[in-house]
Design an enzyme around this catalytic site. Structure first.
Site, PDB file in Angstrom:
ATOM      1  N   ARG A  86      32.862  33.817  -7.574  1.00 47.90           N
ATOM      2  CA  ARG A  86      32.009  33.967  -8.805  1.00 47.90           C
ATOM      3  C   ARG A  86      32.468  33.820 -10.128  1.00 47.90           C
ATOM      4  O   ARG A  86      33.922  33.940 -10.079  1.00 47.90           O
ATOM      5  CB  ARG A  86      31.521  35.596  -8.541  1.00 47.90           C
ATOM      6  CG  ARG A  86      30.905  36.024  -7.357  1.00 47.90           C
ATOM      7  CD  ARG A  86      30.067  37.258  -7.623  1.00 47.90           C
ATOM      8  NE  ARG A  86      29.246  37.328  -6.262  1.00 47.90           N
ATOM      9  CZ  ARG A  86      29.509  37.671  -5.339  1.00 47.90           C
ATOM     10  NH1 ARG A  86      30.745  38.137  -4.867  1.00 47.90           N
ATOM     11  NH2 ARG A  86      28.402  37.800  -4.187  1.00 47.90           N
ATOM     12  N   THR A 104      22.289  32.843   1.592  1.00 52.28           N
ATOM     13  CA  THR A 104      22.652  34.252   1.471  1.00 52.28           C
ATOM     14  C   THR A 104      22.384  34.988   2.555  1.00 52.28           C
ATOM     15  O   THR A 104      21.049  34.907   2.869  1.00 52.28           O
ATOM     16  CB  THR A 104      22.144  34.669   0.012  1.00 52.28           C
ATOM     17  OG1 THR A 104      22.135  36.180   0.031  1.00 52.28           O
ATOM     18  CG2 THR A 104      20.666  34.370  -0.339  1.00 52.28           C
ATOM     19  N   GLY A 111      28.102  35.169  -2.810  1.00 52.32           N
ATOM     20  CA  GLY A 111      28.610  35.589  -1.604  1.00 52.32           C
ATOM     21  C   GLY A 111      28.326  34.630  -0.467  1.00 52.32           C
ATOM     22  O   GLY A 111      27.298  33.615  -0.435  1.00 52.32           O
ATOM     23  N   ASP A 136      16.739  37.175   0.043  1.00 52.95           N
ATOM     24  CA  ASP A 136      16.363  37.628  -1.400  1.00 52.95           C
ATOM     25  C   ASP A 136      15.331  36.831  -2.129  1.00 52.95           C
ATOM     26  O   ASP A 136      15.181  37.220  -3.172  1.00 52.95           O
ATOM     27  CB  ASP A 136      17.224  38.604  -1.873  1.00 52.95           C
ATOM     28  CG  ASP A 136      18.265  38.016  -2.357  1.00 52.95           C
ATOM     29  OD1 ASP A 136      18.699  36.703  -2.065  1.00 52.95           O
ATOM     30  OD2 ASP A 136      19.002  38.373  -3.201  1.00 52.95           O
ATOM     31  N   ASP A 188      20.396  33.368  -5.746  1.00 53.52           N
ATOM     32  CA  ASP A 188      19.586  33.415  -6.980  1.00 53.52           C
ATOM     33  C   ASP A 188      20.381  33.133  -8.079  1.00 53.52           C
ATOM     34  O   ASP A 188      20.055  32.486  -9.121  1.00 53.52           O
ATOM     35  CB  ASP A 188      18.605  34.632  -7.181  1.00 53.52           C
ATOM     36  CG  ASP A 188      19.270  35.847  -6.918  1.00 53.52           C
ATOM     37  OD1 ASP A 188      20.197  36.197  -6.758  1.00 53.52           O
ATOM     38  OD2 ASP A 188      18.294  36.912  -7.538  1.00 53.52           O
ATOM     39  N   ARG A 206      21.796  43.797  -1.240  1.00 50.10           N
ATOM     40  CA  ARG A 206      21.788  44.155  -2.522  1.00 50.10           C
ATOM     41  C   ARG A 206      20.352  44.698  -2.938  1.00 50.10           C
ATOM     42  O   ARG A 206      20.373  46.049  -2.643  1.00 50.10           O
ATOM     43  CB  ARG A 206      21.904  42.848  -3.297  1.00 50.10           C
ATOM     44  CG  ARG A 206      22.721  43.260  -4.528  1.00 50.10           C
ATOM     45  CD  ARG A 206      23.009  41.930  -5.231  1.00 50.10           C
ATOM     46  NE  ARG A 206      23.467  40.637  -4.699  1.00 50.10           N
ATOM     47  CZ  ARG A 206      24.140  39.643  -5.375  1.00 50.10           C
ATOM     48  NH1 ARG A 206      24.093  39.610  -6.611  1.00 50.10           N
ATOM     49  NH2 ARG A 206      24.030  38.512  -4.985  1.00 50.10           N
ATOM     50  N   ASP A 248      21.220  37.865   2.342  1.00 48.66           N
ATOM     51  CA  ASP A 248      20.277  38.965   1.859  1.00 48.66           C
ATOM     52  C   ASP A 248      18.828  38.453   1.947  1.00 48.66           C
ATOM     53  O   ASP A 248      17.821  39.426   1.968  1.00 48.66           O
ATOM     54  CB  ASP A 248      20.230  39.221   0.315  1.00 48.66           C
ATOM     55  CG  ASP A 248      21.866  40.023  -0.186  1.00 48.66           C
ATOM     56  OD1 ASP A 248      22.309  40.196   0.771  1.00 48.66           O
ATOM     57  OD2 ASP A 248      22.003  39.810  -1.217  1.00 48.66           O
TER      58      ASP A 248
END
Ligand code: ADP
Ligand code: F6P
Length: 329
Positions: free
Chosen positions: A82, A135, A21, A139, A113, A181, A137
């Site tokens: 992707r 990202t 992303g 995360d 990741d 996510r 996120d």
């Protein structure tokens, strides 16, 4: 040309790609990689469309001008993708061969990741790799911040400010679903900074009826409207809005912010973070290191082994979550 040999490795040419992303600040990171490498006498190639472009040999030389006028732009000039093929040994072997044919000694991967897992596996085929966390996120546990998170947070806050106007005028409950996510950071940070009545994240068990109670208690205390931040990892904003409306009798609307959160001009914080990380990534390759990731810890830019970094379990800031609870009531 003054190719640099620190730790016995000569970096003559590196490549850079963005994967997974997109995130605001990726361009600033590309710019930093390109300009700092050129400054150190290293040639740089840009790979289009992440690992898919790498497998297809979509590489072109970059110079200082290739990255002019991009520091303030969202998205990624290298495009992103992707690539299921890269998850196969055969696909990664093709990618490694392409890098060999182009004479590339090291690869900078800007992504999340999944992209890092790809970089880790590619390094086992003899390619020196380094990952920059890009990202929205946030995360990746090994680093306090990922590039794009701060910009995205500000985009969410801007949306919340607007939703507050309409939700207070109609005396409604507003449930706002944000990205992330499986990670609740965006919801939590936006909940605190946006003054939400409650924050629902995948890391903490949530009870729908407790939420309704919080909303009704708020009304009794004189609150004219309620704002609830819901993380994508929990999901189901529309269904939840229906339930809350039925149980509380208060009109409730759900808003799913979606991909708006991934766009826009990067914040100052993200531009600086990306610039520092881009420069560090080149330094790490020049030191002869491979399979590393760049991060920020206690405000300092650092690098870490990619295996170690990816094996750190997801951390959730429970202290911050408690702060959100205290401030909401
Ligand atoms: P992100 O990097 O933002 O987490 P993805 O999880 O979609 O995004 O991963 C981006 C790309 O990284 C994938 O399309 C794939 O090419 C590569 N990738 C992800 N997971 C793996 C894996 N387990 N092995 C090899 N490559 C992977
Ligand atoms: O990784 C960032 C992220 O924005 C996630 O929060 C979200 O689940 C995902 O990307 C959606 O990405 P896309 O719609 O591009 O597949």
């Amino acid at each position: 040309m003054s190719q640099v040999a620190i730790g016995g490795i000569k970096m003559r040419k590196i490549a850079v790609l963005t994967s997974g992303g997109d995130a605001p600040g990726m361009n600033a990171a590309i710019r930093a990689v390109v300009r700092s490498a050129i400054d150190k006498g290293i040639e740089v190639m840009g790979v289009q469309r992440g690992y898919a472009g790498l497998i297809n040999g979509e590489l072109a030389p970059m110079n200082r001008n290739s990255v002019s006028d991009i520091v303030h732009r969202g998205g990624t000039i290298l495009k992103t993708a992707r690539c299921p093929e890269f998850k196969t040994e055969e696909g990664r072997q093709k990618a490694a061969n392409v890098l060999r044919v182009f004479g590339v000694d090291g690869l900078v991967v800007i992504g999340g990741d999944g992209s890092f897992t790809g970089a880790r596996l590619l390094s086992k085929l003899g390619v020196s790799t380094v990952g920059i966390p890009g990202t929205i996120d946030n995360d990746l546990s090994y680093t306090e911040y990922t590039i794009g998170f701060d910009t995205s947070l500000n985009t969410v806050l801007d949306a919340i400010n607007k939703l507050r106007d309409t939700s207070s005028s109609h005396e409604r409950v507003s449930i706002v679903e944000v990205m992330g996510r499986h990670c609740g950071d965006l919801a939590l940070y936006a909940g605190i900074a946006g003054g939400a009545e409650d924050v629902i994240v995948p890391e903490i068990e949530f009870d729908k009826d407790e939420l309704c109670k919080t909303i009704l208690e708020g009304k009794l205390k004189g609150k004219t409207h309620s704002l609830i931040l819901l993380a994508e990892g929990v999901g189901g904003a529309s269904k939840l809005a229906k339930y809350v409306e039925e149980m509380t009798g208060i009109e409730t609307r759900a808003t799913i912010l979606g991909h708006i959160q991934r766009g826009g001009s990067p914040s100052g914080f993200d531009r600086i973070l990306a610039s520092k990380m881009g420069v560090k990534a080149v330094d790490v390759l020049m030191e002869g290191k491979s399979a590393r990731v760049i991060g920020i810890e206690s405000g300092k830019i650092m690098d870490q082994d990619i295996d170690e970094a990816l094996s750190i379990p997801r951390r959730f800031d429970e202290e911050l979550y408690e702060i959100s609870k205290v401030l909401a009531h």
